[in-house]
Design a protein around this motif. Structure first.
Motif, PDB file in Angstrom:
ATOM      1  N   ASN A   1       0.820  -1.212   0.000  1.00 57.27           N
ATOM      2  CA  ASN A   1       0.000   0.000   0.000  1.00 57.27           C
ATOM      3  C   ASN A   1       0.856   1.265   0.000  1.00 57.27           C
ATOM      4  OD1 ASN A   1       0.626  -0.873   2.734  1.00 57.27           O
ATOM      5  ND2 ASN A   1      -0.714   0.767   3.457  1.00 57.27           N
ATOM      6  N   ASN A   2       0.371   2.278  -0.729  1.00 57.08           N
ATOM      7  CA  ASN A   2       1.036   3.583  -0.812  1.00 57.08           C
ATOM      8  C   ASN A   2       0.450   4.597   0.161  1.00 57.08           C
ATOM      9  OD1 ASN A   2       2.605   2.726  -3.060  1.00 57.08           O
ATOM     10  ND2 ASN A   2       0.866   3.096  -4.394  1.00 57.08           N
ATOM     11  N   ILE A   3      -0.688   4.265   0.751  1.00 56.36           N
ATOM     12  CA  ILE A   3      -1.440   5.175   1.609  1.00 56.36           C
ATOM     13  C   ILE A   3      -1.782   4.425   2.894  1.00 56.36           C
ATOM     14  CG2 ILE A   3      -3.580   6.528   1.814  1.00 56.36           C
ATOM     15  CD1 ILE A   3      -3.612   6.728  -1.240  1.00 56.36           C
ATOM     16  N   ASP A   4      -1.810   5.127   4.032  1.00 54.69           N
ATOM     17  CA  ASP A   4      -2.221   4.497   5.294  1.00 54.69           C
ATOM     18  C   ASP A   4      -3.644   3.971   5.181  1.00 54.69           C
ATOM     19  OD1 ASP A   4       0.208   5.267   6.376  1.00 54.69           O
ATOM     20  OD2 ASP A   4      -0.611   7.006   7.429  1.00 54.69           O
ATOM     21  N   LEU A   5      -3.875   2.778   5.710  1.00 59.45           N
ATOM     22  CA  LEU A   5      -5.194   2.158   5.682  1.00 59.45           C
ATOM     23  C   LEU A   5      -5.687   1.917   7.104  1.00 59.45           C
ATOM     24  CD1 LEU A   5      -4.516  -0.611   2.986  1.00 59.45           C
ATOM     25  CD2 LEU A   5      -5.542   1.641   2.630  1.00 59.45           C
ATOM     26  N   SER A   6      -6.985   1.818   7.259  1.00 56.99           N
ATOM     27  CA  SER A   6      -7.623   1.427   8.511  1.00 56.99           C
ATOM     28  C   SER A   6      -8.614   0.333   8.148  1.00 56.99           C
ATOM     29  CB  SER A   6      -8.318   2.629   9.154  1.00 56.99           C
ATOM     30  OG  SER A   6      -8.751   2.309  10.446  1.00 56.99           O
ATOM     31  N   HIS A  38     -20.597  -2.723  -7.339  1.00 57.13           N
ATOM     32  CA  HIS A  38     -19.991  -3.989  -6.942  1.00 57.13           C
ATOM     33  C   HIS A  38     -19.165  -3.735  -5.686  1.00 57.13           C
ATOM     34  CE1 HIS A  38     -20.848  -6.053 -10.768  1.00 57.13           C
ATOM     35  NE2 HIS A  38     -20.663  -4.865 -11.309  1.00 57.13           N
ATOM     36  N   THR A  39     -19.198  -4.672  -4.740  1.00 53.54           N
ATOM     37  CA  THR A  39     -18.387  -4.554  -3.535  1.00 53.54           C
ATOM     38  C   THR A  39     -17.412  -5.733  -3.477  1.00 53.54           C
ATOM     39  OG1 THR A  39     -20.060  -5.698  -2.211  1.00 53.54           O
ATOM     40  CG2 THR A  39     -20.134  -3.278  -2.240  1.00 53.54           C
ATOM     41  N   TYR A  40     -16.242  -5.471  -2.938  1.00 56.20           N
ATOM     42  CA  TYR A  40     -15.191  -6.473  -2.851  1.00 56.20           C
ATOM     43  C   TYR A  40     -14.592  -6.440  -1.454  1.00 56.20           C
ATOM     44  CZ  TYR A  40     -15.687  -5.818  -7.826  1.00 56.20           C
ATOM     45  OH  TYR A  40     -16.217  -5.702  -9.084  1.00 56.20           O
ATOM     46  N   SER A  41     -14.539  -7.592  -0.819  1.00 53.78           N
ATOM     47  CA  SER A  41     -13.870  -7.748   0.468  1.00 53.78           C
ATOM     48  C   SER A  41     -12.664  -8.636   0.238  1.00 53.78           C
ATOM     49  CB  SER A  41     -14.807  -8.372   1.497  1.00 53.78           C
ATOM     50  OG  SER A  41     -15.893  -7.522   1.760  1.00 53.78           O
ATOM     51  N   LEU A  42     -11.482  -8.049   0.305  1.00 52.90           N
ATOM     52  CA  LEU A  42     -10.252  -8.795   0.074  1.00 52.90           C
ATOM     53  C   LEU A  42      -9.703  -9.285   1.405  1.00 52.90           C
ATOM     54  CD1 LEU A  42     -10.641  -7.024  -2.473  1.00 52.90           C
ATOM     55  CD2 LEU A  42      -8.173  -6.986  -2.669  1.00 52.90           C
ATOM     56  N   LEU A  43      -9.678 -10.598   1.575  1.00 57.00           N
ATOM     57  CA  LEU A  43      -9.114 -11.196   2.776  1.00 57.00           C
ATOM     58  C   LEU A  43      -7.602 -11.249   2.601  1.00 57.00           C
ATOM     59  CD1 LEU A  43      -9.512 -12.608   5.513  1.00 57.00           C
ATOM     60  CD2 LEU A  43      -9.703 -14.762   4.243  1.00 57.00           C
ATOM     61  N   CYS A  44      -6.893 -10.634   3.520  1.00 53.50           N
ATOM     62  CA  CYS A  44      -5.431 -10.583   3.462  1.00 53.50           C
ATOM     63  C   CYS A  44      -4.871 -10.915   4.843  1.00 53.50           C
ATOM     64  CB  CYS A  44      -4.951  -9.184   3.068  1.00 53.50           C
ATOM     65  SG  CYS A  44      -5.502  -8.632   1.441  1.00 53.50           S
ATOM     66  N   LYS A  45      -3.587 -11.183   4.888  1.00 51.35           N
ATOM     67  CA  LYS A  45      -2.896 -11.414   6.147  1.00 51.35           C
ATOM     68  C   LYS A  45      -1.867 -10.311   6.322  1.00 51.35           C
ATOM     69  CE  LYS A  45      -2.448 -15.555   7.746  1.00 51.35           C
ATOM     70  NZ  LYS A  45      -3.167 -15.549   8.980  1.00 51.35           N
ATOM     71  N   ASN A  86      -5.637 -11.895  10.130  1.00 54.98           N
ATOM     72  CA  ASN A  86      -6.500 -11.827   8.950  1.00 54.98           C
ATOM     73  C   ASN A  86      -7.223 -10.493   8.966  1.00 54.98           C
ATOM     74  OD1 ASN A  86      -5.920 -14.384   7.886  1.00 54.98           O
ATOM     75  ND2 ASN A  86      -7.343 -15.345   9.299  1.00 54.98           N
ATOM     76  N   ILE A  87      -7.180  -9.794   7.844  1.00 54.93           N
ATOM     77  CA  ILE A  87      -7.818  -8.482   7.734  1.00 54.93           C
ATOM     78  C   ILE A  87      -8.665  -8.441   6.468  1.00 54.93           C
ATOM     79  CG2 ILE A  87      -6.008  -7.264   9.013  1.00 54.93           C
ATOM     80  CD1 ILE A  87      -4.987  -6.314   6.177  1.00 54.93           C
ATOM     81  N   ILE A  88      -9.571  -7.463   6.417  1.00 57.74           N
ATOM     82  CA  ILE A  88     -10.423  -7.250   5.249  1.00 57.74           C
ATOM     83  C   ILE A  88     -10.133  -5.868   4.670  1.00 57.74           C
ATOM     84  CG2 ILE A  88     -12.791  -7.001   4.410  1.00 57.74           C
ATOM     85  CD1 ILE A  88     -12.305  -9.820   5.278  1.00 57.74           C
ATOM     86  N   VAL A  89      -9.741  -5.843   3.397  1.00 62.28           N
ATOM     87  CA  VAL A  89      -9.577  -4.584   2.658  1.00 62.28           C
ATOM     88  C   VAL A  89     -10.855  -4.407   1.838  1.00 62.28           C
ATOM     89  CG1 VAL A  89      -8.248  -3.344   0.916  1.00 62.28           C
ATOM     90  CG2 VAL A  89      -7.068  -4.836   2.554  1.00 62.28           C
ATOM     91  N   CYS A 122     -11.226   1.885   2.588  1.00 64.40           N
ATOM     92  CA  CYS A 122     -10.697   1.822   3.957  1.00 64.40           C
ATOM     93  C   CYS A 122      -9.418   2.649   4.130  1.00 64.40           C
ATOM     94  CB  CYS A 122     -10.478   0.366   4.369  1.00 64.40           C
ATOM     95  SG  CYS A 122      -9.399  -0.551   3.262  1.00 64.40           S
ATOM     96  N   VAL A 123      -9.311   3.761   3.399  1.00 61.24           N
ATOM     97  CA  VAL A 123      -8.163   4.651   3.559  1.00 61.24           C
ATOM     98  C   VAL A 123      -8.305   5.382   4.889  1.00 61.24           C
ATOM     99  CG1 VAL A 123      -7.000   6.701   2.643  1.00 61.24           C
ATOM    100  CG2 VAL A 123      -7.756   4.889   1.092  1.00 61.24           C
ATOM    101  N   LYS A 124      -7.240   5.366   5.667  1.00 60.86           N
ATOM    102  CA  LYS A 124      -7.269   5.961   7.017  1.00 60.86           C
ATOM    103  C   LYS A 124      -7.616   7.450   6.950  1.00 60.86           C
ATOM    104  CE  LYS A 124      -4.630   6.466  11.211  1.00 60.86           C
ATOM    105  NZ  LYS A 124      -3.382   6.231  11.897  1.00 60.86           N
ATOM    106  N   GLY A 125      -8.532   7.865   7.817  1.00 61.67           N
ATOM    107  CA  GLY A 125      -8.913   9.270   7.905  1.00 61.67           C
ATOM    108  C   GLY A 125      -9.860   9.727   6.815  1.00 61.67           C
ATOM    109  N   ASN A 126     -10.398   8.810   6.022  1.00 61.44           N
ATOM    110  CA  ASN A 126     -11.244   9.196   4.898  1.00 61.44           C
ATOM    111  C   ASN A 126     -12.706   8.800   5.101  1.00 61.44           C
ATOM    112  OD1 ASN A 126     -11.382  10.443   2.311  1.00 61.44           O
ATOM    113  ND2 ASN A 126     -11.628   8.434   1.388  1.00 61.44           N
ATOM    114  N   LEU A 127     -13.096   8.460   6.304  1.00 64.51           N
ATOM    115  CA  LEU A 127     -14.441   7.969   6.556  1.00 64.51           C
ATOM    116  C   LEU A 127     -15.529   8.962   6.151  1.00 64.51           C
ATOM    117  CD1 LEU A 127     -16.198   5.704   7.684  1.00 64.51           C
ATOM    118  CD2 LEU A 127     -15.962   6.749   9.935  1.00 64.51           C
TER     119      LEU A 127
END
Length: 107
Positions: A6-11, A47-54, A59-62, A77-82
């Motif tokens: 990732n290039n940007i902080d995520l939450s 369309h919605t996508y839930s990417l399961l990652c580690k 285990n997290i969801i992007v 899920c970009v941090k601070g962008n809610l």
């Protein structure tokens, strides 16, 4: 094994038994992509996508989404962008191509 950087902080959401909440992922982190689940909301034509990652043994969801006719998915899920209207597209957020891009080309 596909690695996403990732290039940007995520939450992102934690997807562990007995553990609920969000975890912050700093820019430059390496996420191991496992699989994705998809959905479609006909009313909103999205369309919605839930990417399961580690990430660090968790285990997290992007979460991502793409409007019908849209050029590429946006990362929700970009941090601070809610509460912001700014859109962060996949190519702005990650170095790699969207996993399983073939699925998106139909939409």
């Amino acid at each position: 094994m596909t690695i996403l950087t990732n290039n940007i902080d995520l939450s992102v959401r934690i997807n562990e038994d007995g553990e609920v909440g969000l975890i912050d992922i700093p820019a430059g982190s390496r996420l191991e992509y496992i699989k994705q689940s998809t959905g479609y909301h006909a009313y909103y034509e999205i369309h919605t996508y839930s990417l399961l990652c580690k990430y660090k043994e968790k285990n997290i969801i992007v979460s991502c989404s793409k409007y019908v006719g849209g050029r590429e998915p946006k990362v929700d899920c970009v941090k601070g962008n809610l509460y912001s209207n700014k859109k962060y597209y996949w190519s702005d957020t990650f170095n790699e191509d969207f996993p399983e891009w073939v699925i998106l080309s139909a939409g």
